[in-house]
Design a protein around this motif. Structure first.
Motif, PDB file in Angstrom:
ATOM      1  N   THR A 230      12.213 -15.537   4.827  1.00  0.00           N
ATOM      2  CA  THR A 230      12.437 -16.966   4.190  1.00  0.00           C
ATOM      3  C   THR A 230      13.731 -16.933   5.164  1.00  0.00           C
ATOM      4  O   THR A 230      14.687 -18.171   4.778  1.00  0.00           O
ATOM      5  CB  THR A 230      12.305 -17.241   2.713  1.00  0.00           C
ATOM      6  OG1 THR A 230      11.303 -16.771   2.384  1.00  0.00           O
ATOM      7  CG2 THR A 230      13.351 -19.022   1.827  1.00  0.00           C
ATOM      8  N   LEU A 231      14.805 -16.414   4.725  1.00  0.00           N
ATOM      9  CA  LEU A 231      16.193 -16.576   4.983  1.00  0.00           C
ATOM     10  C   LEU A 231      16.325 -16.444   6.946  1.00  0.00           C
ATOM     11  O   LEU A 231      17.079 -17.329   6.799  1.00  0.00           O
ATOM     12  CB  LEU A 231      17.122 -14.812   4.838  1.00  0.00           C
ATOM     13  CG  LEU A 231      18.223 -14.032   4.992  1.00  0.00           C
ATOM     14  CD1 LEU A 231      19.443 -15.555   4.502  1.00  0.00           C
ATOM     15  CD2 LEU A 231      18.918 -12.983   4.877  1.00  0.00           C
ATOM     16  N   TYR A 232      15.284 -15.803   7.101  1.00  0.00           N
ATOM     17  CA  TYR A 232      15.302 -16.014   8.930  1.00  0.00           C
ATOM     18  C   TYR A 232      15.421 -17.060   9.222  1.00  0.00           C
ATOM     19  O   TYR A 232      15.919 -18.028  10.079  1.00  0.00           O
ATOM     20  CB  TYR A 232      14.581 -15.373   9.725  1.00  0.00           C
ATOM     21  CG  TYR A 232      13.812 -14.914  10.937  1.00  0.00           C
ATOM     22  CD1 TYR A 232      14.871 -15.207  11.763  1.00  0.00           C
ATOM     23  CD2 TYR A 232      12.872 -16.069  10.900  1.00  0.00           C
ATOM     24  CE1 TYR A 232      15.081 -14.589  13.086  1.00  0.00           C
ATOM     25  CE2 TYR A 232      12.668 -16.626  12.247  1.00  0.00           C
ATOM     26  CZ  TYR A 232      13.471 -16.236  13.971  1.00  0.00           C
ATOM     27  OH  TYR A 232      13.676 -17.050  14.803  1.00  0.00           O
ATOM     28  N   ALA A 233      14.644 -17.720   8.548  1.00  0.00           N
ATOM     29  CA  ALA A 233      14.008 -19.510   8.528  1.00  0.00           C
ATOM     30  C   ALA A 233      15.197 -20.064   8.248  1.00  0.00           C
ATOM     31  O   ALA A 233      15.823 -21.072   8.678  1.00  0.00           O
ATOM     32  CB  ALA A 233      12.483 -19.964   7.520  1.00  0.00           C
ATOM     33  N   THR A 234      15.815 -19.740   7.519  1.00  0.00           N
ATOM     34  CA  THR A 234      17.014 -20.382   6.784  1.00  0.00           C
ATOM     35  C   THR A 234      18.515 -20.645   7.754  1.00  0.00           C
ATOM     36  O   THR A 234      18.932 -21.533   7.749  1.00  0.00           O
ATOM     37  CB  THR A 234      17.660 -20.223   5.104  1.00  0.00           C
ATOM     38  OG1 THR A 234      18.286 -18.899   5.519  1.00  0.00           O
ATOM     39  CG2 THR A 234      16.681 -20.134   3.905  1.00  0.00           C
ATOM     40  N   LYS A 235      18.108 -19.225   7.728  1.00  0.00           N
ATOM     41  CA  LYS A 235      19.205 -19.392   9.513  1.00  0.00           C
ATOM     42  C   LYS A 235      18.882 -20.188  10.191  1.00  0.00           C
ATOM     43  O   LYS A 235      19.861 -20.682  10.821  1.00  0.00           O
ATOM     44  CB  LYS A 235      19.343 -17.741  10.223  1.00  0.00           C
ATOM     45  CG  LYS A 235      20.530 -16.880   8.521  1.00  0.00           C
ATOM     46  CD  LYS A 235      21.070 -17.070   8.582  1.00  0.00           C
ATOM     47  CE  LYS A 235      22.157 -16.557   7.134  1.00  0.00           C
ATOM     48  NZ  LYS A 235      23.445 -16.255   7.491  1.00  0.00           N
ATOM     49  N   LYS A 236      17.520 -20.031  10.760  1.00  0.00           N
ATOM     50  CA  LYS A 236      17.134 -20.680  12.269  1.00  0.00           C
ATOM     51  C   LYS A 236      17.472 -22.384  12.165  1.00  0.00           C
ATOM     52  O   LYS A 236      17.870 -23.325  13.170  1.00  0.00           O
ATOM     53  CB  LYS A 236      15.883 -20.292  12.676  1.00  0.00           C
ATOM     54  CG  LYS A 236      15.054 -20.923  13.781  1.00  0.00           C
ATOM     55  CD  LYS A 236      13.760 -20.756  13.878  1.00  0.00           C
ATOM     56  CE  LYS A 236      13.127 -21.452  15.755  1.00  0.00           C
ATOM     57  NZ  LYS A 236      11.876 -21.357  15.915  1.00  0.00           N
ATOM     58  N   TYR A 237      16.830 -22.852  10.740  1.00  0.00           N
ATOM     59  CA  TYR A 237      17.318 -24.456  10.690  1.00  0.00           C
ATOM     60  C   TYR A 237      18.379 -24.801   9.721  1.00  0.00           C
ATOM     61  O   TYR A 237      18.508 -25.864   9.574  1.00  0.00           O
ATOM     62  CB  TYR A 237      15.804 -24.658   9.811  1.00  0.00           C
ATOM     63  CG  TYR A 237      14.850 -24.611  11.003  1.00  0.00           C
ATOM     64  CD1 TYR A 237      15.004 -25.511  12.324  1.00  0.00           C
ATOM     65  CD2 TYR A 237      13.695 -23.755  10.901  1.00  0.00           C
ATOM     66  CE1 TYR A 237      13.711 -25.112  12.613  1.00  0.00           C
ATOM     67  CE2 TYR A 237      12.884 -24.010  11.181  1.00  0.00           C
ATOM     68  CZ  TYR A 237      12.597 -23.963  12.532  1.00  0.00           C
ATOM     69  OH  TYR A 237      11.305 -24.068  13.366  1.00  0.00           O
ATOM     70  N   ILE A 238      19.614 -24.040   9.665  1.00  0.00           N
ATOM     71  CA  ILE A 238      20.865 -23.952   9.359  1.00  0.00           C
ATOM     72  C   ILE A 238      21.015 -24.716   7.904  1.00  0.00           C
ATOM     73  O   ILE A 238      21.219 -26.178   7.541  1.00  0.00           O
ATOM     74  CB  ILE A 238      21.449 -24.605   9.739  1.00  0.00           C
ATOM     75  CG1 ILE A 238      21.658 -24.312  11.495  1.00  0.00           C
ATOM     76  CG2 ILE A 238      23.612 -24.664   9.090  1.00  0.00           C
ATOM     77  CD1 ILE A 238      22.290 -24.466  12.331  1.00  0.00           C
ATOM     78  N   VAL A 239      20.490 -24.104   6.807  1.00  0.00           N
ATOM     79  CA  VAL A 239      20.369 -24.158   5.572  1.00  0.00           C
ATOM     80  C   VAL A 239      21.027 -23.759   4.582  1.00  0.00           C
ATOM     81  O   VAL A 239      20.298 -22.508   3.880  1.00  0.00           O
ATOM     82  CB  VAL A 239      18.740 -24.581   4.620  1.00  0.00           C
ATOM     83  CG1 VAL A 239      18.913 -25.186   3.405  1.00  0.00           C
ATOM     84  CG2 VAL A 239      18.111 -25.488   5.955  1.00  0.00           C
TER      85      VAL A 239
END
Length: 556
Positions: A230-239
């Motif tokens: 999830t942390l990876y996804a938040t970094k990828k989509y800047i949340v």
């Protein structure tokens, strides 16, 4: 004349005919004789104005008006039943006019007679559409949340996950664009995606759903198994808000067994606060961290950084064993057999970051020397370095690691001894404490005999809310002085802030002991503040003001 203009005038003529039709009954009532010729649209009707047929006349007139309007404007259907879907303001007026059944003689104007009564009637008589799902969710947040992972009105689909393990997830561009600048550029930027399906093979479906759930509802639903993804996804989509929540979750769940893996990930995601917390755990609980399965999962760069660490609080033989375990795991990842040659190949220069010469000669002889990871020349030179006056040059670091310096929190202002006091008789001395920042309790400082040298058997224990976190059964020898003598737990124990813990000691010895006086309820020790309170486990007289357990030994 252009077609659009013809259509405009054609529609206008129909509307005028409708007006005549609907107002005709009232006109005939007021005038016994119609002046001149009736409009053409009236000539096609056969109407009776008798009082018994007025109602029928009104229904037929309205129906004919609806049919004329439907023929003129194809988008208008079922006008009489009031379920018309019409385009344009004129169509809307005609719908209202047909449903109202004509003008109102009290209004004095056609427009207001055709619209206002209808609206009032719908409100007063609850003549509205049946309740819809929107009515059941009064807030915007609730309605948005209902759209999460919902095909209803979805205008984009994501194929998330690697090939063969992917999942199709519906979404709504507007919601995603509002919550993420990356999605905004993806859907509404200059290079906006036009595909109805977007493939995301590098994100786990479960993590992507957690991300979407937050964007739709502000709800954060993190789990230990998926928080890194999830942390990876938040970094990828800047949340950033969700990323911060992931970091906080990781910090609270951080322990020795996952510290090395989280260190690797925190460096990848550029999270300096999480990185610092990982180092605190790895340094203080180095033996546990290096022997964990997570250590074998780290990348080569993280391995090298850990091996260069000066403050690892463990013996070098533990470091060497951990490196051998990592090498075996790396061989497996690369499809190689776990031979010593393959292990040395995958380690490369990392092998020479292990401080082999700082081991004792016994540790080296029983471990590294028999592992076959070193060449015969390297093994020979290390033995010479231990024993020869003229030491050979080695490729390994020669200085021991500094480790961590333990700190001591002393809770008494003075100590004393008196005849018949204080005697250890196998009873429990206990105290409770809390700290204002995370620390690692390494052991306790205890008083010894006041009558000369003496040996004590001792059991020390650390609990939190009744659950035992650590204990050790050992012995120590005192020299008759009022000094304290450290007794260590097997491994340092992480202690969280703002939570009370209980430390207990059971000592067995015949000699009288020193005891503390003028105890303090609060002690400042470096950057850490300790608070003390009495423990119900204490059965030998120890409390806040006096007694035993004078010191807590810790790392911070």
């Amino acid at each position: 004349m252009p077609t659009a203009d013809c259509s405009f005038f054609h529609h206008g003529r129909i509307m005028r005919c409708l007006t005549y039709l609907l107002l005709l009954p009232e006109t005939l009532k007021k005038s016994k004789k119609l002046p001149g010729r009736l409009p053409a649209c009236y000539e096609i009707l056969t109407l009776s104005l008798s009082s018994t047929k007025k109602k029928q006349q009104k229904e037929e007139t309205t129906k004919m008006a609806a049919e004329l309007l439907s023929a003129a404007i194809p988008n208008t259907t079922n006008l009489v039943n009031g379920t018309t879907v019409a385009d344009g303001e004129k169509t809307k007026e005609a719908v209202c006019l047909a449903n109202s059944g004509g003008g109102n003689s009290n209004t004095g104007g056609f427009g207001s007679a055709a619209t206002t009564p209808t609206s009032q009637q719908n409100i007063n008589n609850n003549n509205v559409d049946p309740p819809s799902w929107q009515c059941s969710y009064p807030t915007l947040r609730e309605r948005n949340a209902l759209m999460f992972n919902n095909e209803l009105m979805a205008d984009v689909h994501f194929i998330v996950g690697p090939l063969g393990a992917s999942q199709k997830i519906p979404a709504h561009k507007y919601v995603l664009a509002v919550g993420s600048s990356v999605f905004c550029a993806m859907f509404y930027g200059d290079l906006a995606e036009e595909e109805s399906e977007i493939h995301i093979p590098d994100v786990e479906p479960a993590a992507f759903l957690i991300l979407l759930k937050y964007l739709y509802s502000d709800e954060i639903d993190l789990e230990a198994d998926t928080v890194l993804a999830t942390l990876y996804a938040t970094k990828k989509y800047i949340v950033p808000a969700l990323a911060k929540a992931c970091v906080n979750f990781l910090e609270t769940s951080l322990e020795a067994k996952n510290a090395c893996v989280l260190l690797s990930q925190s460096r990848l995601f550029d999270e300096p606060e999480l990185t610092q917390r990982c180092w605190e755990v790895i340094d203080a609980q180095a033996e546990l961290a290096l022997r964990s399965e997570g250590f074998c999962e780290i990348d080569m760069q993280t391995l090298e950084i850990i091996l260069q660490r000066e403050t690892l609080n463990t013996e070098e033989v533990v470091v060497f064993d951990a490196v051998m375990n990592w090498a075996a795991a790396e061989c497996k990842r690369k499809g190689l057999g776990p031979s010593t040659r393959n292990k040395r190949d995958v380690l490369g220069k990392a092998l020479f970051l292990v401080r082999i010469p700082t081991m004792s000669v016994e540790e080296f002889a029983n471990g590294a020397a028999q592992s076959n990871i070193l060449t015969l020349e390297e093994t020979h030179n290390v033995f010479l370095w231990y024993t020869a006056a003229k030491k050979p040059t080695l490729d390994f670091p020669l200085t021991p690691r500094k480790g961590l310096s333990p700190q001591r929190c002393h809770r008494f202002q003075s100590s004393a001894y008196r005849s018949n006091q204080w005697r250890y008789r196998g009873r429990c001395d206990s105290i409770q404490f809390a700290v204002d920042k995370r620390i690692f309790i390494a052991g306790l400082g205890l008083y010894g005999s006041s009558g000369g040298k003496a040996e004590y058997s001792v059991k020390i224990e650390l609990k939190r809310q009744g659950a035992t976190l650590a204990q050790n059964l050992t012995k120590f020898v005192s020299d008759g002085s009022s000094s304290t003598f450290p007794v260590w737990f097997e491994h340092p124990v992480q202690v969280e802030q703002d939570t009370f813990y209980t430390v207990s000691v059971v000592l067995d010895g015949n000699e009288l002991s020193y005891f503390g006086q003028e105890g303090m309820t609060e002690v400042q020790c470096g950057k850490v503040t300790f608070q003390f309170q009495c423990s119900s486990d204490s059965t030998n007289g120890t409390g806040v003001q006096g007694g035993q357990i004078p010191e807590l030994v810790f790392y911070a």
